[in-house]
Design a protein around this motif. Structure first.
Motif, PDB file in Angstrom:
ATOM      1  N   ASN A  39       0.830  -1.197   0.000  1.00  0.00           N
ATOM      2  CA  ASN A  39       0.000   0.000   0.000  1.00  0.00           C
ATOM      3  C   ASN A  39       0.871   1.257   0.000  1.00  0.00           C
ATOM      4  O   ASN A  39       1.561   1.538   0.983  1.00  0.00           O
ATOM      5  CB  ASN A  39      -0.889  -0.018   1.254  1.00  0.00           C
ATOM      6  N   PRO A  40       0.865   2.038  -1.090  1.00  0.00           N
ATOM      7  CA  PRO A  40       1.703   3.252  -1.148  1.00  0.00           C
ATOM      8  C   PRO A  40       1.394   4.258  -0.044  1.00  0.00           C
ATOM      9  O   PRO A  40       2.246   5.083   0.288  1.00  0.00           O
ATOM     10  CB  PRO A  40       1.377   3.836  -2.529  1.00  0.00           C
ATOM     11  N   MET A  41       0.183   4.204   0.538  1.00  0.00           N
ATOM     12  CA  MET A  41      -0.154   5.134   1.615  1.00  0.00           C
ATOM     13  C   MET A  41       0.684   4.888   2.865  1.00  0.00           C
ATOM     14  O   MET A  41       0.725   5.714   3.774  1.00  0.00           O
ATOM     15  CB  MET A  41      -1.649   5.042   1.962  1.00  0.00           C
ATOM     16  N   LEU A  42       1.353   3.722   2.931  1.00  0.00           N
ATOM     17  CA  LEU A  42       2.191   3.397   4.092  1.00  0.00           C
ATOM     18  C   LEU A  42       3.643   3.830   3.889  1.00  0.00           C
ATOM     19  O   LEU A  42       4.478   3.649   4.777  1.00  0.00           O
ATOM     20  CB  LEU A  42       2.142   1.890   4.376  1.00  0.00           C
ATOM     21  N   ILE A  43       3.949   4.403   2.728  1.00  0.00           N
ATOM     22  CA  ILE A  43       5.301   4.905   2.474  1.00  0.00           C
ATOM     23  C   ILE A  43       5.564   6.140   3.347  1.00  0.00           C
ATOM     24  O   ILE A  43       4.724   7.031   3.448  1.00  0.00           O
ATOM     25  CB  ILE A  43       5.481   5.255   0.980  1.00  0.00           C
ATOM     26  N   SER A  44       6.707   6.174   3.968  1.00  0.00           N
ATOM     27  CA  SER A  44       7.052   7.278   4.869  1.00  0.00           C
ATOM     28  C   SER A  44       7.648   8.467   4.109  1.00  0.00           C
ATOM     29  O   SER A  44       8.672   8.314   3.437  1.00  0.00           O
ATOM     30  CB  SER A  44       8.068   6.789   5.906  1.00  0.00           C
ATOM     31  N   PRO A  45       7.038   9.655   4.239  1.00  0.00           N
ATOM     32  CA  PRO A  45       7.626  10.849   3.602  1.00  0.00           C
ATOM     33  C   PRO A  45       9.004  11.178   4.171  1.00  0.00           C
ATOM     34  O   PRO A  45       9.892  11.614   3.427  1.00  0.00           O
ATOM     35  CB  PRO A  45       6.616  11.954   3.936  1.00  0.00           C
ATOM     36  N   GLU A  46       9.210  10.963   5.488  1.00  0.00           N
ATOM     37  CA  GLU A  46      10.523  11.250   6.081  1.00  0.00           C
ATOM     38  C   GLU A  46      11.615  10.385   5.452  1.00  0.00           C
ATOM     39  O   GLU A  46      12.721  10.857   5.182  1.00  0.00           O
ATOM     40  CB  GLU A  46      10.508  11.000   7.595  1.00  0.00           C
ATOM     41  N   LEU A  47      11.293   9.108   5.213  1.00  0.00           N
ATOM     42  CA  LEU A  47      12.287   8.224   4.606  1.00  0.00           C
ATOM     43  C   LEU A  47      12.497   8.551   3.132  1.00  0.00           C
ATOM     44  O   LEU A  47      13.593   8.342   2.597  1.00  0.00           O
ATOM     45  CB  LEU A  47      11.880   6.763   4.782  1.00  0.00           C
ATOM     46  N   LEU A  48      11.473   9.069   2.463  1.00  0.00           N
ATOM     47  CA  LEU A  48      11.659   9.556   1.090  1.00  0.00           C
ATOM     48  C   LEU A  48      12.655  10.707   1.079  1.00  0.00           C
ATOM     49  O   LEU A  48      13.488  10.824   0.169  1.00  0.00           O
ATOM     50  CB  LEU A  48      10.318  10.015   0.503  1.00  0.00           C
ATOM     51  N   ILE A  60      -4.906  10.451   1.537  1.00  0.00           N
ATOM     52  CA  ILE A  60      -4.628  10.118   0.136  1.00  0.00           C
ATOM     53  C   ILE A  60      -4.255  11.373  -0.647  1.00  0.00           C
ATOM     54  O   ILE A  60      -3.312  11.363  -1.455  1.00  0.00           O
ATOM     55  CB  ILE A  60      -5.834   9.398  -0.494  1.00  0.00           C
ATOM     56  N   GLN A  61      -4.972  12.474  -0.411  1.00  0.00           N
ATOM     57  CA  GLN A  61      -4.661  13.731  -1.098  1.00  0.00           C
ATOM     58  C   GLN A  61      -3.232  14.182  -0.793  1.00  0.00           C
ATOM     59  O   GLN A  61      -2.476  14.572  -1.695  1.00  0.00           O
ATOM     60  CB  GLN A  61      -5.648  14.818  -0.666  1.00  0.00           C
ATOM     61  N   LEU A  62      -2.850  14.127   0.490  1.00  0.00           N
ATOM     62  CA  LEU A  62      -1.524  14.590   0.879  1.00  0.00           C
ATOM     63  C   LEU A  62      -0.432  13.642   0.398  1.00  0.00           C
ATOM     64  O   LEU A  62       0.570  14.076  -0.186  1.00  0.00           O
ATOM     65  CB  LEU A  62      -1.453  14.738   2.397  1.00  0.00           C
ATOM     66  N   LYS A  63      -0.621  12.337   0.635  1.00  0.00           N
ATOM     67  CA  LYS A  63       0.420  11.377   0.254  1.00  0.00           C
ATOM     68  C   LYS A  63       0.642  11.377  -1.266  1.00  0.00           C
ATOM     69  O   LYS A  63       1.760  11.179  -1.735  1.00  0.00           O
ATOM     70  CB  LYS A  63       0.040   9.975   0.740  1.00  0.00           C
ATOM     71  N   LYS A  64      -0.426  11.594  -2.022  1.00  0.00           N
ATOM     72  CA  LYS A  64      -0.286  11.642  -3.481  1.00  0.00           C
ATOM     73  C   LYS A  64       0.655  12.767  -3.890  1.00  0.00           C
ATOM     74  O   LYS A  64       1.477  12.603  -4.808  1.00  0.00           O
ATOM     75  CB  LYS A  64      -1.652  11.820  -4.145  1.00  0.00           C
ATOM     76  N   GLN A  65       0.565  13.902  -3.208  1.00  0.00           N
ATOM     77  CA  GLN A  65       1.472  15.022  -3.507  1.00  0.00           C
ATOM     78  C   GLN A  65       2.928  14.616  -3.252  1.00  0.00           C
ATOM     79  O   GLN A  65       3.818  14.883  -4.062  1.00  0.00           O
ATOM     80  CB  GLN A  65       1.110  16.228  -2.643  1.00  0.00           C
ATOM     81  N   PHE A  66       3.160  13.967  -2.121  1.00  0.00           N
ATOM     82  CA  PHE A  66       4.516  13.519  -1.783  1.00  0.00           C
ATOM     83  C   PHE A  66       5.042  12.514  -2.809  1.00  0.00           C
ATOM     84  O   PHE A  66       6.175  12.617  -3.285  1.00  0.00           O
ATOM     85  CB  PHE A  66       4.536  12.854  -0.400  1.00  0.00           C
ATOM     86  N   LEU A  67       4.201  11.535  -3.130  1.00  0.00           N
ATOM     87  CA  LEU A  67       4.640  10.453  -4.007  1.00  0.00           C
ATOM     88  C   LEU A  67       4.856  10.939  -5.432  1.00  0.00           C
ATOM     89  O   LEU A  67       5.791  10.501  -6.112  1.00  0.00           O
ATOM     90  CB  LEU A  67       3.623   9.315  -3.975  1.00  0.00           C
ATOM     91  N   ASP A  68       4.004  11.853  -5.897  1.00  0.00           N
ATOM     92  CA  ASP A  68       4.181  12.414  -7.242  1.00  0.00           C
ATOM     93  C   ASP A  68       5.514  13.154  -7.343  1.00  0.00           C
ATOM     94  O   ASP A  68       6.262  13.006  -8.327  1.00  0.00           O
ATOM     95  CB  ASP A  68       3.034  13.377  -7.575  1.00  0.00           C
ATOM     96  N   LYS A  69       5.811  13.940  -6.309  1.00  0.00           N
ATOM     97  CA  LYS A  69       7.059  14.713  -6.321  1.00  0.00           C
ATOM     98  C   LYS A  69       8.269  13.790  -6.217  1.00  0.00           C
ATOM     99  O   LYS A  69       9.288  14.000  -6.898  1.00  0.00           O
ATOM    100  CB  LYS A  69       7.048  15.720  -5.175  1.00  0.00           C
ATOM    101  N   ALA A  70       8.167  12.770  -5.394  1.00  0.00           N
ATOM    102  CA  ALA A  70       9.271  11.821  -5.239  1.00  0.00           C
ATOM    103  C   ALA A  70       9.551  11.100  -6.555  1.00  0.00           C
ATOM    104  O   ALA A  70      10.715  10.882  -6.923  1.00  0.00           O
ATOM    105  CB  ALA A  70       8.941  10.812  -4.142  1.00  0.00           C
ATOM    106  N   PHE A  71       8.482  10.745  -7.266  1.00  0.00           N
ATOM    107  CA  PHE A  71       8.658  10.051  -8.548  1.00  0.00           C
ATOM    108  C   PHE A  71       9.334  10.956  -9.571  1.00  0.00           C
ATOM    109  O   PHE A  71      10.231  10.519 -10.304  1.00  0.00           O
ATOM    110  CB  PHE A  71       7.306   9.564  -9.074  1.00  0.00           C
ATOM    111  N   ILE A  72       8.930  12.209  -9.626  1.00  0.00           N
ATOM    112  CA  ILE A  72       9.552  13.159 -10.555  1.00  0.00           C
ATOM    113  C   ILE A  72      11.051  13.284 -10.253  1.00  0.00           C
ATOM    114  O   ILE A  72      11.893  13.240 -11.164  1.00  0.00           O
ATOM    115  CB  ILE A  72       8.861  14.538 -10.472  1.00  0.00           C
TER     116      ILE A  72
END
Length: 511
Positions: free
Chosen positions: A70-79, A107-119
């Motif tokens: 589940n991508p929602m369990l990915i930690s922004p700090e570890l990113l 989901i709204q917030l994590k999507k922002q983090f994950l989109d930026k991390a992918f870029i």
């Protein structure tokens, strides 16, 4: 398989504290591992980690994949630590509840983090990161390719279920798939990246725990949802018609709790076809989970013996019938690969002798839940401690039950009286949870697992799931500082008293 007396805690990852509205694989998971080390706890039991969605009430037992994380369990700090995000990227304006998950906001917030991390990964990946990503994609290709295709196409069609896609994509027409893979190349790449990051963070946490002799206890649902990557990419192992709709669905028959039974609605497996294929998909699934976890619980274990099949279109489960499951053939195959099967059988509910025979043949421990022990006929009840056996896992309650305090507050007077008589103590709402925890600890069952809510003495506000309800579940979160040194010392005293405390461990320092 359960050789020594030990104790575990049941706490799902989503229930950890976090500044981002949901527990994740970041700093608070490591803090909880340190708390477990201080407490002397051995097993950390969690719920399934698969991707979830709102249409299924965010239930981890109705995941979009039996393999993906589940991508929602990915930690922004570890990113951020990995260089995928900057410090300022973690700033946000959301105000989250400390005590409940707010999935939509998360989901709204994590999507922002994950989109930026992918870029950032796409543009600036280091040779090490690129190498690890390629290695991951190669090793996990047997499920990752189909899952990434499924998610990219699903998102393209606005989260539409695969069986409502255009017929060529629904039926996996090779030319159409090839065309979409080309058009959605970036989106498919992103889905693979998210899985790469999830499993990278998971493996790092698992290593940290292993160095502290903390073992993960995972949970494996029997069925998978109709709208999942697994059913879309393996339609041949499910009982589906030409339109890819289920011919029959899963459920359980009428019983004491329900006059109409329970209609779960997931497609049932075609075990005859799976047998011809040497149960390949199921073996891959078990392998995958045993790579993730040290011990797994097979949910709805009785379905491996026989399962309740309901014709599609029925409004209730009444008109279903029992069908044979894979039985001992399947477990013999597993046993060749895993001589000591690290598997716990969820044997709750209406269980017949063939199920117990299957468990006995392969020495699989069952479950004893104390909240079921104190009703009418207590002396003969299989869940009451004097009927426990060493090869079993003892729980106060599970994720599907009330908390001990919640149970006692709502229990019938007879149950309250039976509980007090059994332990020869005066029980009230202040001490019900602690008495139940002690009773579980004292059992002859080799492994004892206590939900964190019961260690903390919380009431019904901390229930994780109410079965047969679609909304309002999977929300509870532990507040910061609830798992503190005082709580750890209390647990350690109990574990020492009941010979469940593991030896002191000198943790290996992480680089």
């Amino acid at each position: 398989m359960l050789k020594n007396r030990s104790c575990g805690v049941l706490l799902h990852i989503t229930s950890l504290p976090s500044a981002f509205g949901i527990g994740d694989l970041g700093p608070e998971a490591y803090k909880f591992a340190d708390f477990m080390l201080e407490s002397g706890l051995t097993y950390w039991q969690i719920l399934p980690l698969n991707p979830v969605e709102g249409d299924s009430g965010y239930s981890p037992y109705s995941g979009l994949s039996a393999f993906a994380g589940n991508p929602m369990l990915i930690s922004p700090e570890l990113l951020m630590d990995e260089g995928y995000l900057e410090v300022q990227d973690l700033e946000h304006k959301y105000n989250f509840s400390e005590s409940q998950v707010e999935f939509e906001k998360v989901i709204q917030l994590k999507k922002q983090f994950l989109d930026k991390a992918f870029i950032n990964f796409s543009k600036n990946a280091t040779p090490r990161q690129s190498g690890l990503f390629k290695k991951f994609c190669h090793e996990q290709a047997y499920w990752l390719e189909d899952f990434a295709d499924y998610m990219a196409i699903k998102n393209f069609f606005g989260s539409q279920a695969w069986y409502d896609w255009p017929t060529d994509l629904r039926d996996r027409d090779k030319k159409s798939l090839k065309k979409f893979r080309k058009e959605l190349k970036k989106e498919i790449y992103k889905e693979k990246f998210l899985q790469f990051v999830f499993f990278q963070q998971w493996e790092t946490l698992k290593l940290y725990c292993k160095d502290r002799s903390i073992l993960f206890f995972g949970d494996l649902p029997f069925y998978v949802g109709q709208d999942s990557a697994d059913v879309w990419s393996h339609t041949e192992i499910f009982k589906l018609d030409d339109d890819k709709s289920p011919k029959a669905v899963a459920g359980v028959p009428p019983d004491y709790f329900s006059e109409t039974g329970q209609l779960w609605g997931m497609p049932v497996f075609d075990w005859k076809k799976l047998k011809k294929r040497n149960y390949d998909w199921w073996v891959d699934r078990i392998d995958h989970n045993l790579n993730m976890f040290d011990l797994i619980r097979l949910d709805h274990f009785r379905a491996f013996s026989d399962y309740w099949e309901v014709p599609a279109g029925e409004k209730t489960a009444i008109n279903g019938s029992w069908k044979k499951g894979p039985g001992k053939r399947f477990f013999k195959k597993l046993n060749k690969k895993y001589p000591e099967l690290p598997i716990i059988a969820e044997d709750l509910g209406d269980i017949d002798q063939p199920v117990y025979d299957l468990m006995e043949q392969f020495q699989l421990p069952g479950m004893k839940v104390l909240l079921f022990a104190f009703g009418e006929g207590m002396a003969q009840n299989a869940y009451v401690p004097h009927h426990h056996v060493p090869n079993s896992v003892v729980y106060t309650g599970t994720h599907d039950n009330n908390t001990c305090l919640g149970w006692y507050s709502e229990a019938a007077p007879e149950e309250q009286k039976n509980f007090s008589k059994y332990i020869n103590r005066t029980v009230n709402e202040k001490n019900a949870a602690s008495h139940m925890v002690r009773l579980a600890m004292s059992s002859v069952g080799k492994l004892c697992v206590i939900p964190m809510q019961d260690f903390l003495g919380l009431g019904k506000e901390a229930i994780m799931n109410v079965p047969s309800t679609a909304q309002g579940n999977w929300l509870w979160r532990m507040k910061p500082q609830q798992a503190d040194g005082k709580q750890a010392r209390k647990i350690k005293e109990l574990l020492t008293l009941y010979d469940r405390h593991r030896p002191n461990v000198d943790p290996v320092k992480m680089p």
